[in-house]
Enzyme design. Structure first.
Site, PDB file in Angstrom:
ATOM      1  N   ASP A  15    -103.941  22.385 -91.619  1.00  0.00           N
ATOM      2  CA  ASP A  15    -103.153  22.601 -92.741  1.00  0.00           C
ATOM      3  C   ASP A  15    -104.586  23.833 -93.389  1.00  0.00           C
ATOM      4  OD1 ASP A  15    -100.804  24.608 -94.411  1.00  0.00           O
ATOM      5  OD2 ASP A  15    -100.555  22.151 -95.110  1.00  0.00           O
ATOM      6  N   TRP A  20    -107.300  28.145 -99.103  1.00  0.00           N
ATOM      7  CA  TRP A  20    -108.540  27.843 -99.286  1.00  0.00           C
ATOM      8  C   TRP A  20    -109.437  29.257-100.321  1.00  0.00           C
ATOM      9  CZ3 TRP A  20    -113.076  30.737 -97.136  1.00  0.00           C
ATOM     10  CH2 TRP A  20    -114.289  30.363 -97.418  1.00  0.00           C
ATOM     11  N   HIS A  32    -107.529  32.180 -93.114  1.00  0.00           N
ATOM     12  CA  HIS A  32    -107.422  31.703 -91.338  1.00  0.00           C
ATOM     13  C   HIS A  32    -108.898  32.326 -90.720  1.00  0.00           C
ATOM     14  CE1 HIS A  32    -103.519  31.036 -92.395  1.00  0.00           C
ATOM     15  NE2 HIS A  32    -102.810  32.868 -93.392  1.00  0.00           N
ATOM     16  N   LEU A 126    -111.967  18.306 -71.117  1.00  0.00           N
ATOM     17  CA  LEU A 126    -111.114  17.913 -72.199  1.00  0.00           C
ATOM     18  C   LEU A 126    -110.333  18.502 -72.367  1.00  0.00           C
ATOM     19  CD1 LEU A 126    -110.509  16.833 -75.189  1.00  0.00           C
ATOM     20  CD2 LEU A 126    -111.718  19.075 -75.891  1.00  0.00           C
ATOM     21  N   ARG A 185     -96.283  15.827 -94.041  1.00  0.00           N
ATOM     22  CA  ARG A 185     -95.231  16.350 -93.171  1.00  0.00           C
ATOM     23  C   ARG A 185     -95.331  16.379 -91.797  1.00  0.00           C
ATOM     24  NH1 ARG A 185     -94.601  19.060 -97.899  1.00  0.00           N
ATOM     25  NH2 ARG A 185     -95.356  21.252 -97.099  1.00  0.00           N
TER      26      ARG A 185
HETATM   27  C1  IPE Z   1     -97.762  23.974 -90.390  1.00  0.00           C
HETATM   28  O1  IPE Z   1     -98.136  24.258 -91.592  1.00  0.00           O
HETATM   29  C2  IPE Z   1     -98.195  24.735 -89.022  1.00  0.00           C
HETATM   30  C3  IPE Z   1     -99.401  25.161 -88.515  1.00  0.00           C
HETATM   31  C4  IPE Z   1    -100.299  24.535 -89.645  1.00  0.00           C
HETATM   32  C5  IPE Z   1    -100.280  25.372 -87.720  1.00  0.00           C
HETATM   33  P1  IPE Z   1     -97.247  25.270 -93.132  1.00  0.00           P
HETATM   34  O2  IPE Z   1     -98.227  25.109 -93.617  1.00  0.00           O
HETATM   35  O3  IPE Z   1     -96.467  26.405 -92.208  1.00  0.00           O
HETATM   36  O4  IPE Z   1     -96.158  24.296 -92.602  1.00  0.00           O
HETATM   37  P2  IPE Z   1     -95.426  23.862 -93.766  1.00  0.00           P
HETATM   38  O5  IPE Z   1     -94.586  24.927 -94.523  1.00  0.00           O
HETATM   39  O6  IPE Z   1     -96.411  23.910 -95.043  1.00  0.00           O
HETATM   40  O7  IPE Z   1     -94.259  22.641 -93.388  1.00  0.00           O
HETATM   41  C1  IPE Z   2    -103.135  27.206 -91.520  1.00  0.00           C
HETATM   42  O1  IPE Z   2    -103.119  27.269 -93.167  1.00  0.00           O
HETATM   43  C2  IPE Z   2    -102.118  27.739 -91.070  1.00  0.00           C
HETATM   44  C3  IPE Z   2    -100.733  28.448 -90.301  1.00  0.00           C
HETATM   45  C4  IPE Z   2     -99.933  28.297 -90.983  1.00  0.00           C
HETATM   46  C5  IPE Z   2    -101.461  29.330 -89.747  1.00  0.00           C
HETATM   47  P1  IPE Z   2    -102.045  28.359 -94.388  1.00  0.00           P
HETATM   48  O2  IPE Z   2    -101.799  29.518 -94.047  1.00  0.00           O
HETATM   49  O3  IPE Z   2    -100.143  27.790 -94.158  1.00  0.00           O
HETATM   50  O4  IPE Z   2    -102.516  27.600 -95.607  1.00  0.00           O
HETATM   51  P2  IPE Z   2    -101.677  26.834 -97.123  1.00  0.00           P
HETATM   52  O5  IPE Z   2    -100.857  25.903 -96.804  1.00  0.00           O
HETATM   53  O6  IPE Z   2    -100.634  28.542 -97.205  1.00  0.00           O
HETATM   54  O7  IPE Z   2    -103.089  27.100 -97.243  1.00  0.00           O
HETATM   55 MG    MG Z   3    -100.078  26.147 -94.698  1.00  0.00          MG
END
Ligand code: IPE
Ligand code: IPE
Ligand code: MG
Length: 245
Positions: A15, A20, A32, A126, A185
């Site tokens: 996450d 970032w 991403h 792996l 979470r």
């Molecule tokens: C969880 O991250 C899913 C992934 C890392 C792929 P999210 O950014 O979607 O989760 P929430 O919305 O903060 O709970």
């Molecule tokens: C995790 O990074 C990647 C995915 C959920 C696909 P986020 O896109 O959720 O990044 P934040 O949480 O908004 O920083």
């Molecule tokens: Mg996120």
């Protein structure tokens, strides 16, 4: 590090890609892209230190609700990196596997996933288990539907039979789950399987997560007492004393 103390199965909730990028005044997709680049090193180290299964949460079933532009960038990146890593998987002996709801995936990525799974299925290194379009509750619902379709009787419903109907069938439960970006979470990741996982939360955003921090997480894991509901003395630990029971 001692081989025996290495977690067999590590799950990572990758996450913080969006934050970032936003912190740098960049569009979210740049985060991403950087996030995908981090995966290679983490897979390599995991494999080298003897982790058996690495589960990476790449795209949740709830992530389909994001703006369509962001969704297509993420799916496009997953597709591209799968194509790009294919030969490396073969070279490194990585067995690739996807968990999640495939019905929601576009045909082209679905077929790349199927081909990669098929061609790598006899690899002995792996197991890289990628959670794409994945939700723990959705996985449990699909498992219950399978049980009904297979006419299982109430007595047939056991922890083992449910485990066998999940996308993770045959894979040991995660010993350690790491989440980056400061959120504490599960966000619907491996709900059933994480019943006795150890958790490691870090403020580091996924695009900044390094192999050093992975080793730090494993080190912290090695200090934990995993009791599985028992008392320490039953686990052969040196801290349990007399008991009233
Ligand atoms: C969880 O991250 C899913 C992934 C890392 C792929 P999210 O950014 O979607 O989760 P929430 O919305 O903060 O709970
Ligand atoms: C995790 O990074 C990647 C995915 C959920 C696909 P986020 O896109 O959720 O990044 P934040 O949480 O908004 O920083
Ligand atoms: Mg996120």
């Amino acid at each position: 590090m001692k081989k025996r103390a290495i977690p067999r199965h590590i799950g990572i909730i990758m996450d913080g890609n969006g934050r970032w990028a936003e912190m740098r005044g960049l569009p979210r997709f740049e985060g991403h892209k950087r996030g995908v680049q981090r995966v290679k090193e983490i897979v390599e180290v995991s494999s080298n230190i003897g982790v058996e299964v690495l589960s990476l949460y790449a795209f949740s079933i709830e992530n389909w609700m994001r703006p369509v532009d962001e969704v297509s960038v993420i799916i496009g990146l997953l597709e591209k990196s799968l194509k790009g890593e294919f030969l490396n998987f073969m070279k490194e002996g990585v067995r690739f596997k996807v968990i999640g709801n495939r019905d929601k995936l576009p045909e082209n990525i679905k077929s790349i996933i199927e081909t990669t799974e098929h061609v790598t299925e006899n690899n002995k290194g792996l197991i890289l288990q990628c959670a794409i379009s994945y939700g723990g509750r959705d996985e449990i619902i699909r498992a219950i539907r399978k049980a009904i379709n297979q006419d299982l009787s109430p007595e047939d419903i056991t922890e083992d039979s449910i485990s066998r109907l999940l996308d993770t069938a045959g894979i040991p439960d995660p010993d350690l789950i790491i989440r980056t970006s400061g959120e504490q979470r599960l966000s619907n990741f491996l709900l059933w399987q994480s019943a006795y996982s150890e958790f490691y939360f870090t403020d580091t955003l996924w695009p900044d997560f390094t192999k050093e921090e992975l080793l730090e997480a494993i080190h912290e894991y090695q200090m934990r007492d995993r009791r599985f509901g028992k008392v320490a003395i039953q686990k052969g630990l040196n801290i349990g004393v007399g008991s009233a029971f």
